[in-house]
Scaffold this motif. Structure first.
Motif, PDB file in Angstrom:
ATOM      1  N   PRO A   1      22.164  -2.369  36.759  1.00 13.35           N
ATOM      2  CA  PRO A   1      22.611  -1.067  36.763  1.00 13.35           C
ATOM      3  C   PRO A   1      22.410  -0.019  35.512  1.00 13.35           C
ATOM      4  N   ARG A   2      22.657  -1.066  34.116  1.00 15.14           N
ATOM      5  CA  ARG A   2      22.704  -0.562  32.975  1.00 15.14           C
ATOM      6  C   ARG A   2      21.112  -0.034  32.936  1.00 15.14           C
ATOM      7  N   LEU A   3      20.384  -1.241  32.953  1.00 16.28           N
ATOM      8  CA  LEU A   3      18.748  -0.915  32.860  1.00 16.28           C
ATOM      9  C   LEU A   3      18.306   0.218  33.665  1.00 16.28           C
ATOM     10  N   ALA A   4      18.828   0.106  34.984  1.00 17.34           N
ATOM     11  CA  ALA A   4      18.428   1.425  36.123  1.00 17.34           C
ATOM     12  C   ALA A   4      18.940   2.515  35.406  1.00 17.34           C
ATOM     13  N   ALA A   5      20.070   2.651  35.040  1.00 15.37           N
ATOM     14  CA  ALA A   5      20.411   4.057  34.209  1.00 15.37           C
ATOM     15  C   ALA A   5      19.567   4.585  33.020  1.00 15.37           C
ATOM     16  N   ASN A   6      19.378   3.269  32.161  1.00 17.71           N
ATOM     17  CA  ASN A   6      18.290   3.986  31.392  1.00 17.71           C
ATOM     18  C   ASN A   6      16.908   4.444  31.810  1.00 17.71           C
ATOM     19  N   MET A   7      16.457   3.969  32.773  1.00 20.86           N
ATOM     20  CA  MET A   7      15.289   4.257  33.575  1.00 20.86           C
ATOM     21  C   MET A   7      15.415   5.703  33.899  1.00 20.86           C
ATOM     22  N   LEU A   8      16.495   5.807  34.695  1.00 22.26           N
ATOM     23  CA  LEU A   8      16.876   7.344  35.183  1.00 22.26           C
ATOM     24  C   LEU A   8      17.040   8.349  34.358  1.00 22.26           C
ATOM     25  N   THR A   9      17.492   8.107  32.989  1.00 16.65           N
ATOM     26  CA  THR A   9      17.593   8.713  32.047  1.00 16.65           C
ATOM     27  C   THR A   9      16.412   9.183  31.442  1.00 16.65           C
ATOM     28  N   ALA A  10      15.522   8.475  31.430  1.00 14.95           N
ATOM     29  CA  ALA A  10      13.935   8.643  31.034  1.00 14.95           C
ATOM     30  C   ALA A  10      13.136   9.297  31.954  1.00 14.95           C
ATOM     31  N   GLY A  11      13.748   9.840  33.396  1.00 15.22           N
ATOM     32  CA  GLY A  11      13.198  10.445  34.309  1.00 15.22           C
ATOM     33  C   GLY A  11      12.279   9.560  35.318  1.00 15.22           C
ATOM     34  N   ASN A  12      12.383   8.309  35.276  1.00 13.20           N
ATOM     35  CA  ASN A  12      11.698   7.199  36.036  1.00 13.20           C
ATOM     36  C   ASN A  12      12.435   6.802  37.119  1.00 13.20           C
ATOM     37  N   ARG A  13      12.581   7.341  38.285  1.00  5.77           N
ATOM     38  CA  ARG A  13      13.082   7.021  39.192  1.00  5.77           C
ATOM     39  C   ARG A  13      12.517   5.800  40.047  1.00  5.77           C
ATOM     40  N   ASP A  14      11.300   5.923  40.167  1.00  4.79           N
ATOM     41  CA  ASP A  14      10.409   4.583  40.584  1.00  4.79           C
ATOM     42  C   ASP A  14      10.943   3.303  39.932  1.00  4.79           C
ATOM     43  N   GLY A  15      10.983   3.427  38.541  1.00  2.08           N
ATOM     44  CA  GLY A  15      11.212   2.287  37.707  1.00  2.08           C
ATOM     45  C   GLY A  15      12.653   1.860  37.861  1.00  2.08           C
ATOM     46  N   ALA A  16      13.514   2.746  38.200  1.00  2.00           N
ATOM     47  CA  ALA A  16      14.720   2.377  38.372  1.00  2.00           C
ATOM     48  C   ALA A  16      15.082   1.460  39.590  1.00  2.00           C
ATOM     49  N   LEU A  17      14.393   2.032  40.682  1.00  2.36           N
ATOM     50  CA  LEU A  17      14.403   1.410  42.001  1.00  2.36           C
ATOM     51  C   LEU A  17      13.684  -0.219  41.713  1.00  2.36           C
ATOM     52  N   LEU A  18      12.711   0.021  41.171  1.00  4.90           N
ATOM     53  CA  LEU A  18      11.985  -1.559  40.657  1.00  4.90           C
ATOM     54  C   LEU A  18      13.122  -2.457  40.101  1.00  4.90           C
ATOM     55  N   VAL A  19      13.882  -1.928  39.143  1.00  5.25           N
ATOM     56  CA  VAL A  19      15.095  -2.706  38.508  1.00  5.25           C
ATOM     57  C   VAL A  19      16.020  -3.245  39.221  1.00  5.25           C
ATOM     58  N   LEU A  20      16.452  -2.303  40.156  1.00  9.34           N
ATOM     59  CA  LEU A  20      17.460  -2.425  41.239  1.00  9.34           C
ATOM     60  C   LEU A  20      17.046  -3.607  42.182  1.00  9.34           C
ATOM     61  N   ASP A  21      15.746  -3.483  42.606  1.00  8.17           N
ATOM     62  CA  ASP A  21      15.231  -4.235  43.721  1.00  8.17           C
ATOM     63  C   ASP A  21      15.044  -5.674  42.783  1.00  8.17           C
ATOM     64  N   THR A  22      14.745  -5.813  41.715  1.00  5.48           N
ATOM     65  CA  THR A  22      14.658  -7.261  41.061  1.00  5.48           C
ATOM     66  C   THR A  22      16.132  -7.890  40.818  1.00  5.48           C
ATOM     67  N   ALA A  23      17.032  -6.791  40.483  1.00 10.81           N
ATOM     68  CA  ALA A  23      18.515  -7.342  40.352  1.00 10.81           C
ATOM     69  C   ALA A  23      18.971  -8.026  41.578  1.00 10.81           C
ATOM     70  N   ILE A  24      18.678  -7.370  42.882  1.00 12.85           N
ATOM     71  CA  ILE A  24      19.080  -7.866  44.263  1.00 12.85           C
ATOM     72  C   ILE A  24      18.177  -9.222  44.016  1.00 12.85           C
ATOM     73  N   THR A  25      16.990  -9.330  44.107  1.00 12.74           N
ATOM     74  CA  THR A  25      16.592 -10.744  44.127  1.00 12.74           C
ATOM     75  C   THR A  25      17.212 -11.612  43.044  1.00 12.74           C
ATOM     76  N   ARG A  26      17.575 -11.458  41.845  1.00 17.15           N
ATOM     77  CA  ARG A  26      18.011 -12.131  40.905  1.00 17.15           C
ATOM     78  C   ARG A  26      19.770 -12.576  41.173  1.00 17.15           C
ATOM     79  N   SER A  27      20.095 -12.049  42.200  1.00 17.54           N
ATOM     80  CA  SER A  27      21.512 -12.483  42.679  1.00 17.54           C
ATOM     81  C   SER A  27      21.494 -13.652  43.347  1.00 17.54           C
ATOM     82  N   ALA A  28      20.579 -14.188  43.601  1.00 21.11           N
ATOM     83  CA  ALA A  28      20.386 -15.551  43.818  1.00 21.11           C
ATOM     84  C   ALA A  28      20.739 -16.579  42.959  1.00 21.11           C
ATOM     85  N   ASP A  29      20.646 -16.182  41.590  1.00 21.42           N
ATOM     86  CA  ASP A  29      21.159 -16.909  40.455  1.00 21.42           C
ATOM     87  C   ASP A  29      22.720 -17.352  40.444  1.00 21.42           C
TER      88      ASP A  29
END
Length: 257
Positions: free
Chosen positions: A184-212
């Protein structure tokens, strides 16, 4: 983050101390930097905005670096500028190989900058290390074939090295799990930079990493919250009551209203 002490006060304090103890060159440079920041920052931000509006990715990153040299401990800024540069494709590549080559180049430049920023990050160095671990995986989600290209060039070894460094510098059994909770923090940084697609990529990766996450009930609940945020950012109507109640999502709340 910049100190809340007014720069002119900091400069005067530094000059007063200099009257008592001869300043070292480093102290003199720091006093001069504090005094100069209010005059320089508006121009740096203006140049950054112009480059961003013109769509020149390399110029945007260079202007971002100029800002961060004035604010070296602004960890969120380092992450926002570096990740935006790595994940924002500026021009369509001629073919798949050219796209992979450009993505790898941007990724390596961004990671070199993040690595250098660790020196001034203090207690937030762990955030930069987690970003260094996550960013190659996030970039590979965006560019087909990049994962294989990075693997041929030792990408997995570099990622393992950053993870090992995070575990060494911040010894805790939860370091590997932190990647998903850092999303969430990294996605918020991406949204602050105006990169919504990048934020979604971050969150999708975090969902995958929840397996850890070893606690499976916690992992499932966290992945559910992340999916709710993703759906909301994509414009769907979602009940975000649980997200708003979870302080770990606080950095994202301004973008979810």
């Amino acid at each position: 983050m910049m100190s809340r002490v007014p720069p002119i006060v900091a400069a005067c304090a530094g000059l007063g101390a200099a009257a008592l103890v001869p300043p070292t060159p480093d102290v003199g440079r720091e006093v001069a930097a504090w005094a100069a920041r209010p005059a320089v920052l508006p121009f740096a931000w203006g140049a950054f905005t112009e480059a961003r509006d013109a769509g020149d990715g390399d110029e945007v990153f260079a202007r971002g670096q100029q800002i961060l040299r004035l604010l070296p401990t602004w960890t969120d800024g380092h992450q926002a500028f570096a990740c935006d540069y790595a994940l924002r494709e500026r021009q369509p590549a001629a073919d798949a190989e050219a796209r992979q080559l450009d993505a790898e180049r941007r990724l390596q430049v961004a990671m070199s900058w993040l690595d250098a920023a660790r020196a001034t990050a203090g207690r937030r160095e762990i955030d930069l290390l987690q970003t260094l671990v996550m960013l190659p995986e996030i970039a590979a989600r965006q560019t087909p074939g990049l994962h294989e290209r990075l693997a041929r060039h030792g990408g997995a070894e570099r990622t393992d090295r950053w993870l090992a460094e995070a575990e060494r510098r911040f010894p805790t059994a939860a370091v590997r799990e932190m990647r998903t909770f850092f999303g969430p923090r990294l996605a918020a940084n991406m949204l602050t930079a105006g990169n919504r697609d990048g934020a979604l990529l971050v969150l999708d990766t975090a969902i995958t990493r929840s397996a850890d996450v070893r606690d499976r009930a916690l992992a499932d609940e966290w992945a559910m919250r992340l999916r709710e945020v993703v759906r909301a950012l994509r414009g769907e109507t979602v009940d975000l009551t649980a997200v708003h109640a979870d302080p770990r999502f606080a950095p994202l709340l301004p973008f979810l209203r």
